[in-house]
Design an enzyme around this catalytic site. Structure first.
Site, short mmCIF file in Angstrom:
data_model
loop_
_atom_site.label_atom_id
_atom_site.label_comp_id
_atom_site.label_asym_id
_atom_site.label_seq_id
_atom_site.Cartn_x
_atom_site.Cartn_y
_atom_site.Cartn_z
CG ASP A 83 -2.30 0.56 0.82
OD1 ASP A 83 -2.49 1.85 0.57
OD2 ASP A 83 -3.33 -0.06 0.89
CG HIS A 300 -5.03 3.91 0.62
ND1 HIS A 300 -4.93 2.49 0.47
CD2 HIS A 300 -5.98 4.36 -0.15
CE1 HIS A 300 -5.84 2.14 -0.46
NE2 HIS A 300 -6.53 3.21 -0.67
CB SER A 469 -9.12 0.95 -1.22
OG SER A 469 -8.23 1.38 -2.37
#
Length: 555
Positions: A83, A300, A469
């Site tokens: 990520d 994220h 995601s």
């Protein structure tokens, strides 16, 4: 891609002004120090059960209560999260971060001789040994255009190109077309925003003069009552925009996003890869990166990790899905498109260092070094590793539109230990399938919660977000939960369990996701994915028990 995984924007409230037909809001809301700031209905809903709670979650809480109370997990599952970076010190990930026990922290040596110095918690493939890191990158089609334009920009027809080069020429044409479309769109958006800002400034000046302060609130504007026609027009305009979803802060964020897109993602002259100083087209050139697994943008990877492994029952933040789990942090996804080489090396690192599951919440439309990734995922499959990948957020049909990485290899073979995940919301009905989620009857395996998800944010904070995601780590978490109790299953058998145990609604319909070219329409859920169903931990554990008992009976 229309809605990248990297907390870009999703379309929401209408703003009918100056040609701006929709006003977007950020897919991740501003982080807060406590989940108490959110509507309780959103906190941990992905753990709830469709039958008992009438919420389209994954049945995780029910599974712990009814199936696992008297059982002990047999194995700790390591989930590699490839990520943007992870805040490994977050309060809700304490004790859940993988540690490379063969490496001595901070001694500047490659103790385990795996090629990575001081890789105690994983590795960052977006930096150098001096600690410099990449945050922004161009999109892959920009890099392709930069490389191929000098070769093909004066070609008038494919017949002028040697047969062996024609596939590359077609890639050039497709990348050029995509670039020109995106550039025009964002340039138009910039012009529209500039025109809108001019009106906004004029309105604010009128209201500020009347209220005798520039620091006025919406409530102050609502209280205005005056015979001055100009002030009342300004009041009506301002409140109208607010009611349609506009805040000045959100507008400024959208402006910044548009500027970043033009200055970084679509800039043919922007090449941050020089920081790394490698050749991204040579897979053997591996002497780069650093052990900074957070990097400049852990916004994220941190929520992704939280959904998988956030501490349960600690009355702090959220409840992750799996308990006997560790997160291996691999930073390879910039704000922009990832490089195939970085992804391939991250997958190989994960496999070689003991990961059982690899979570991949990223994707793109072009893959020039696809062979690198193909070899890496084949290697992962050969080592009994499960790969879980996000279907994407462009509201497109993955059966028809390229989306990489993919389980389909260059020779047409498919990786058997690969799960492709779309996103759903909390309730049945027309909006059950997320309006942004990619889908595909042949390419997307199942769906999982990915709308209004509350998870971790860096700095011991929390945020609400949308995207495939986040549906992807929900599936990774369920897979880790099941595997920790039934390690006798192979990766491909575990995939089969998850797919065969989905919750299905044969008579239920929903609106299909809406792309730029296709409006939403009523569809059967079975037309949107391989299974037509939603991942469910309770069902998966029951089926895993049955499968393992059958295996034992045969042995």
């Amino acid at each position: 891609m229309k809605i990248p995984y990297r907390y870009i924007l999703r379309t929401s409230a209408s703003l009918l002004l100056a040609g701006l037909s929709v006003f977007p809001v950020f897919a991740q809301e501003d982080p807060v120090p406590s989940v108490a700031a959110f509507d309780p209905a959103y906190v941990n809903w992905y753990n709830l059960d469709p039958v008992q709670d009438k919420v389209q979650g994954t049945g995780v809480n029910r599974a712990y209560k009814e199936l696992l109370g008297n059982k002990k997990p047999k194995k700790t599952i390591v989930v590699a999260v490839i990520d943007s970076g992870i805040d490994i010190f977050h309060e809700d990930l304490k004790g859940r971060i993988w540690v490379n026990k063969k490496e001595v922290a901070g001694n500047g040596q490659d103790d385990d001789q795996n090629g990575y110095v001081d890789d105690v918690h994983g590795w960052g493939f977006l930096g150098n040994a001096q600690g410099e890191n990449i945050r922004y990158e161009t999109y892959e089609y920009v890099r392709l255009l930069r490389k191929l334009a000098p070769v093909y920009q004066h070609v008038n027809a494919i017949s002028e190109v040697p047969l062996a080069q024609q596939p590359e020429y077609k890639t050039y044409l497709r990348s050029k077309q995509t670039y020109e479309k995106e550039l025009a769109k964002h340039q138009q958006t910039k012009e529209t925003l500039a025109a809108f800002e001019q009106v906004l400034n004029q309105v604010q000046d009128v209201l500020a003069a009347h209220l005798k302060t520039k620091d006025f609130t919406v409530q102050d504007v609502q209280k205005i009552s005056t015979p001055d026609e100009n002030v009342m027009k300004a009041r009506a305009w301002y409140l109208g925009r607010f009611n349609q979803g506009l805040t000045v802060e959100a507008f400024q964020k959208y402006k910044e996003y548009t500027d970043t897109f033009l200055e970084k993602h679509l800039n043919l002259a922007f090449n941050p890869r020089t920081v790394i100083a490698d050749n991204p087209e040579v897979i053997s050139d591996t002497k780069y990166g650093n052990n900074d697994v957070a990097g400049p943008r852990p916004t994220h990877g941190t929520p992704v990790s939280g959904l998988i492994a956030g501490l349960r029952g600690n009355n702090l933040g959220i409840d992750g899905i799996a308990e006997n789990v560790q997160i291996m942090a691999l930073r390879a996804v910039p704000e922009g498109d990832e490089y195939d080489k970085d992804i391939a090396l991250a997958i190989r690192y994960a496999v070689d260092n003991g990961a059982h599951i690899i979570n991949m919440s990223f994707g793109k439309g072009f893959s020039p070094q696809k062979a690198f990734v193909d070899e890496a995922v084949k290697y992962a499959e050969s080592k009994n590793v499960l790969l879980v990948h996000a279907a994407g957020n462009e509201a497109s049909n993955n059966d028809q539109v390229p989306h990489f990485p993919t389980r389909v290899l260059g020779d047409g073979a498919q990786i058997r230990s690969w799960i492709e995940v779309g996103a759903t919301s909390r309730t049945l009905g027309k909006d059950l399938v997320a309006p942004f989620s990619n889908y595909g009857k042949q390419t997307v395996d199942l769906f999982a919660p990915g709308v209004d998800i509350v998870s971790l944010a860096p700095g011991n904070k929390y945020a609400k977000m949308d995207g495939t995601s986040f549906s992807t780590p929900v599936v990774s978490g369920v897979a880790a939960l099941v595997w920790s109790y039934y390690p006798e299953l192979t990766a491909s058998e575990l995939k089969e369990v998850l797919l065969k145990s989905v919750v299905v609604y044969p008579k239920e319909t929903a609106l299909s996701p809406a792309s730029e070219t296709e409006a939403r329409k009523k569809v059967k859920l079975s037309d949107l994915s391989v299974t037509g169903g939603f991942v469910n931990a309770y069902n998966a554990l029951l089926l895993a028990e049955k499968q393992v008992n059958q295996k034992k009976a045969k042995s």
